[in-house]
Design a protein around this motif. Structure first.
Motif, PDB file in Angstrom:
ATOM      1  N   LYS A  77       0.841  -1.205   0.000  1.00 15.50           N
ATOM      2  CA  LYS A  77       0.000   0.000   0.000  1.00 15.50           C
ATOM      3  C   LYS A  77       0.872   1.249   0.000  1.00 15.50           C
ATOM      4  CE  LYS A  77      -4.334   1.159  -0.018  1.00 15.50           C
ATOM      5  NZ  LYS A  77      -5.203   0.841  -1.127  1.00 15.50           N
ATOM      6  N   LEU A  78       1.947   1.223   0.771  1.00 17.46           N
ATOM      7  CA  LEU A  78       2.880   2.339   0.801  1.00 17.46           C
ATOM      8  C   LEU A  78       3.486   2.557  -0.581  1.00 17.46           C
ATOM      9  CD1 LEU A  78       4.414   4.511   2.360  1.00 17.46           C
ATOM     10  CD2 LEU A  78       6.106   2.773   2.961  1.00 17.46           C
ATOM     11  N   HIS A  79       3.895   1.482  -1.253  1.00 10.63           N
ATOM     12  CA  HIS A  79       4.446   1.604  -2.607  1.00 10.63           C
ATOM     13  C   HIS A  79       3.403   2.193  -3.561  1.00 10.63           C
ATOM     14  CE1 HIS A  79       8.237  -0.207  -1.687  1.00 10.63           C
ATOM     15  NE2 HIS A  79       7.739  -1.405  -1.437  1.00 10.63           N
ATOM     16  N   PHE A  80       2.158   1.754  -3.422  1.00  5.83           N
ATOM     17  CA  PHE A  80       1.081   2.273  -4.272  1.00  5.83           C
ATOM     18  C   PHE A  80       0.968   3.786  -4.114  1.00  5.83           C
ATOM     19  CE2 PHE A  80      -3.466   3.437  -4.591  1.00  5.83           C
ATOM     20  CZ  PHE A  80      -3.678   3.152  -5.938  1.00  5.83           C
ATOM     21  N   TYR A  81       0.958   4.262  -2.870  1.00  5.23           N
ATOM     22  CA  TYR A  81       0.843   5.700  -2.627  1.00  5.23           C
ATOM     23  C   TYR A  81       2.087   6.457  -3.090  1.00  5.23           C
ATOM     24  CZ  TYR A  81      -3.376   4.768   0.076  1.00  5.23           C
ATOM     25  OH  TYR A  81      -4.633   4.389   0.466  1.00  5.23           O
ATOM     26  N   GLU A  82       3.260   5.861  -2.892  1.00  4.41           N
ATOM     27  CA  GLU A  82       4.491   6.510  -3.350  1.00  4.41           C
ATOM     28  C   GLU A  82       4.516   6.635  -4.871  1.00  4.41           C
ATOM     29  OE1 GLU A  82       7.581   5.271   0.239  1.00  4.41           O
ATOM     30  OE2 GLU A  82       7.355   3.924  -1.477  1.00  4.41           O
ATOM     31  N   LEU A  83       4.046   5.594  -5.582  1.00  3.15           N
ATOM     32  CA  LEU A  83       3.972   5.662  -7.046  1.00  3.15           C
ATOM     33  C   LEU A  83       3.003   6.754  -7.481  1.00  3.15           C
ATOM     34  CD1 LEU A  83       3.897   1.842  -7.862  1.00  3.15           C
ATOM     35  CD2 LEU A  83       5.733   3.438  -8.461  1.00  3.15           C
ATOM     36  N   PHE A 155       2.480  -4.114  -5.890  1.00  2.00           N
ATOM     37  CA  PHE A 155       3.075  -2.790  -6.007  1.00  2.00           C
ATOM     38  C   PHE A 155       4.450  -2.814  -5.355  1.00  2.00           C
ATOM     39  CE2 PHE A 155      -1.483  -2.224  -6.152  1.00  2.00           C
ATOM     40  CZ  PHE A 155      -1.619  -1.456  -7.294  1.00  2.00           C
ATOM     41  N   THR A 156       5.446  -2.343  -6.093  1.00  3.11           N
ATOM     42  CA  THR A 156       6.809  -2.268  -5.584  1.00  3.11           C
ATOM     43  C   THR A 156       7.286  -0.835  -5.722  1.00  3.11           C
ATOM     44  OG1 THR A 156       7.927  -2.663  -7.692  1.00  3.11           O
ATOM     45  CG2 THR A 156       7.209  -4.617  -6.455  1.00  3.11           C
ATOM     46  N   ASP A 157       8.497  -0.580  -5.269  1.00  2.00           N
ATOM     47  CA  ASP A 157       9.049   0.769  -5.408  1.00  2.00           C
ATOM     48  C   ASP A 157       9.400   1.084  -6.868  1.00  2.00           C
ATOM     49  OD1 ASP A 157      11.111  -1.079  -5.427  1.00  2.00           O
ATOM     50  OD2 ASP A 157      12.494   0.189  -4.287  1.00  2.00           O
ATOM     51  N   LYS A 158       9.375   0.071  -7.735  1.00  2.00           N
ATOM     52  CA  LYS A 158       9.714   0.261  -9.143  1.00  2.00           C
ATOM     53  C   LYS A 158       8.482   0.345 -10.050  1.00  2.00           C
ATOM     54  CE  LYS A 158      14.180  -2.089  -8.744  1.00  2.00           C
ATOM     55  NZ  LYS A 158      14.325  -1.789  -7.355  1.00  2.00           N
ATOM     56  N   GLY A 159       7.321  -0.046  -9.542  1.00  2.24           N
ATOM     57  CA  GLY A 159       6.105  -0.016 -10.352  1.00  2.24           C
ATOM     58  C   GLY A 159       5.153  -1.123  -9.960  1.00  2.24           C
ATOM     59  N   ILE A 160       4.355  -1.536 -10.935  1.00  3.08           N
ATOM     60  CA  ILE A 160       3.353  -2.575 -10.698  1.00  3.08           C
ATOM     61  C   ILE A 160       3.800  -3.859 -11.384  1.00  3.08           C
ATOM     62  CG2 ILE A 160       0.936  -3.252 -11.010  1.00  3.08           C
ATOM     63  CD1 ILE A 160       0.325  -0.247 -11.399  1.00  3.08           C
ATOM     64  N   MET A 161       3.762  -4.958 -10.641  1.00  2.00           N
ATOM     65  CA  MET A 161       4.004  -6.260 -11.238  1.00  2.00           C
ATOM     66  C   MET A 161       2.664  -6.981 -11.260  1.00  2.00           C
ATOM     67  SD  MET A 161       6.659  -9.399 -10.424  1.00  2.00           S
ATOM     68  CE  MET A 161       7.515  -8.392  -9.280  1.00  2.00           C
ATOM     69  N   VAL A 162       2.267  -7.436 -12.447  1.00  4.95           N
ATOM     70  CA  VAL A 162       1.018  -8.157 -12.609  1.00  4.95           C
ATOM     71  C   VAL A 162       1.368  -9.638 -12.688  1.00  4.95           C
ATOM     72  CG1 VAL A 162      -1.023  -8.470 -14.054  1.00  4.95           C
ATOM     73  CG2 VAL A 162       0.028  -6.206 -13.873  1.00  4.95           C
ATOM     74  N   THR A 163       0.770 -10.434 -11.786  1.00  3.84           N
ATOM     75  CA  THR A 163       1.083 -11.852 -11.707  1.00  3.84           C
ATOM     76  C   THR A 163      -0.190 -12.692 -11.709  1.00  3.84           C
ATOM     77  OG1 THR A 163       1.082 -11.825  -9.290  1.00  3.84           O
ATOM     78  CG2 THR A 163       3.201 -11.416 -10.378  1.00  3.84           C
ATOM     79  N   ALA A 164      -0.006 -13.991 -11.970  1.00  3.15           N
ATOM     80  CA  ALA A 164      -1.143 -14.929 -11.962  1.00  3.15           C
ATOM     81  C   ALA A 164      -1.525 -15.326 -10.547  1.00  3.15           C
ATOM     82  CB  ALA A 164      -0.792 -16.170 -12.785  1.00  3.15           C
ATOM     83  N   ASN A 165      -0.575 -15.230  -9.626  1.00  2.00           N
ATOM     84  CA  ASN A 165      -0.812 -15.603  -8.231  1.00  2.00           C
ATOM     85  C   ASN A 165      -0.292 -14.493  -7.310  1.00  2.00           C
ATOM     86  OD1 ASN A 165      -1.802 -18.364  -8.647  1.00  2.00           O
ATOM     87  ND2 ASN A 165       0.243 -18.711  -9.469  1.00  2.00           N
ATOM     88  N   PRO A 166      -0.863 -14.387  -6.135  1.00  2.70           N
ATOM     89  CA  PRO A 166      -0.352 -13.355  -5.209  1.00  2.70           C
ATOM     90  C   PRO A 166       1.070 -13.696  -4.769  1.00  2.70           C
ATOM     91  CG  PRO A 166      -1.979 -14.739  -4.103  1.00  2.70           C
ATOM     92  CD  PRO A 166      -1.949 -15.152  -5.535  1.00  2.70           C
ATOM     93  N   ILE A 167       1.864 -12.682  -4.562  1.00  2.66           N
ATOM     94  CA  ILE A 167       3.210 -12.879  -4.029  1.00  2.66           C
ATOM     95  C   ILE A 167       3.093 -12.903  -2.512  1.00  2.66           C
ATOM     96  CG2 ILE A 167       5.513 -11.878  -3.796  1.00  2.66           C
ATOM     97  CD1 ILE A 167       5.221 -10.848  -6.644  1.00  2.66           C
ATOM     98  N   THR A 168       3.631 -13.915  -1.894  1.00  2.00           N
ATOM     99  CA  THR A 168       3.433 -14.088  -0.452  1.00  2.00           C
ATOM    100  C   THR A 168       4.682 -13.811   0.388  1.00  2.00           C
ATOM    101  OG1 THR A 168       3.896 -16.452  -0.658  1.00  2.00           O
ATOM    102  CG2 THR A 168       1.588 -15.770  -0.745  1.00  2.00           C
ATOM    103  N   ASN A 169       5.761 -13.383  -0.217  1.00  2.00           N
ATOM    104  CA  ASN A 169       6.952 -13.082   0.601  1.00  2.00           C
ATOM    105  C   ASN A 169       7.573 -11.777   0.210  1.00  2.00           C
ATOM    106  OD1 ASN A 169       8.034 -13.829  -1.854  1.00  2.00           O
ATOM    107  ND2 ASN A 169       9.022 -15.660  -1.064  1.00  2.00           N
TER     108      ASN A 169
END
Length: 169
Positions: A77-83, A155-169
């Motif tokens: 969420k923080l990355h989303f707002y920072e982007l 959401f990362t500090d570099k942008g949005i990664m769209v994946t088929a499954n949620p990232i859990t780590n």
């Protein structure tokens, strides 16, 4: 006769100061709160000032959310707002749109212009099946857009990664 008048004035000033301090430091009106298995009611507390809070939700599951998953959710969420800040996206801007079989990449390009998007394990031509939006803030649209496309946003500090499954780590 000056002395009693000055003394009266001084005493009144001290009393007013004490009452002001007592009023200032007295706790705000307290709420009555009732919690029952996740449901809640609150009454009273009309003098309370609103504050911003973070709430964790997990779909319809009542399974507890681990601290690690809460931290991951906060980071995303923080990355989303920072982007949004970095790319000057007005998340409160309300939009009207109908997305039917429209490429997700195109929709993100309009809603979050210039925000880098990477598709990982998902075809970059993936489409939103059907989503109707009426006077809804961009932030809220972004919360449901991944579901409409059948993918997950990370959401990362570099942008949005769209994946088929949620990232859990």
């Amino acid at each position: 006769m000056n002395a009693p008048t000055n003394t009266n004035f001084l005493m009144k000033s001290i009393i007013i100061a004490i009452l002001s301090a007592a009023t200032c430091c007295y706790a705000q009106e307290k709420m009555t709160v009732s919690l029952n298995d996740g449901a809640y009611t609150m009454t009273g507390g009309s003098g309370r000032v609103e504050s911003t809070r973070i709430e964790f939700r997990k779909g319809f599951s009542r399974e507890p959310i681990t601290v690690e998953k809460k931290i991951l959710a906060l980071k995303e969420k923080l990355h989303f707002y920072e982007l949004a800040l970095e790319y000057k996206v007005d998340l409160d801007k309300k939009i009207d749109a109908i997305y039917v079989n429209k490429p997700l990449k195109d929709i993100l390009g309009v809603l979050l212009p210039n925000v880098p998007v990477k598709f990982d394990g998902v075809d970059n031509g993936v489409k939103v099946q059907s989503m109707t939006v009426a006077q809804t803030p961009i932030e809220k649209v972004c919360e449901y857009l991944d579901s409409a496309a059948g993918v997950y946003f990370n959401f990362t500090d570099k942008g949005i990664m769209v994946t088929a499954n949620p990232i859990t780590n």
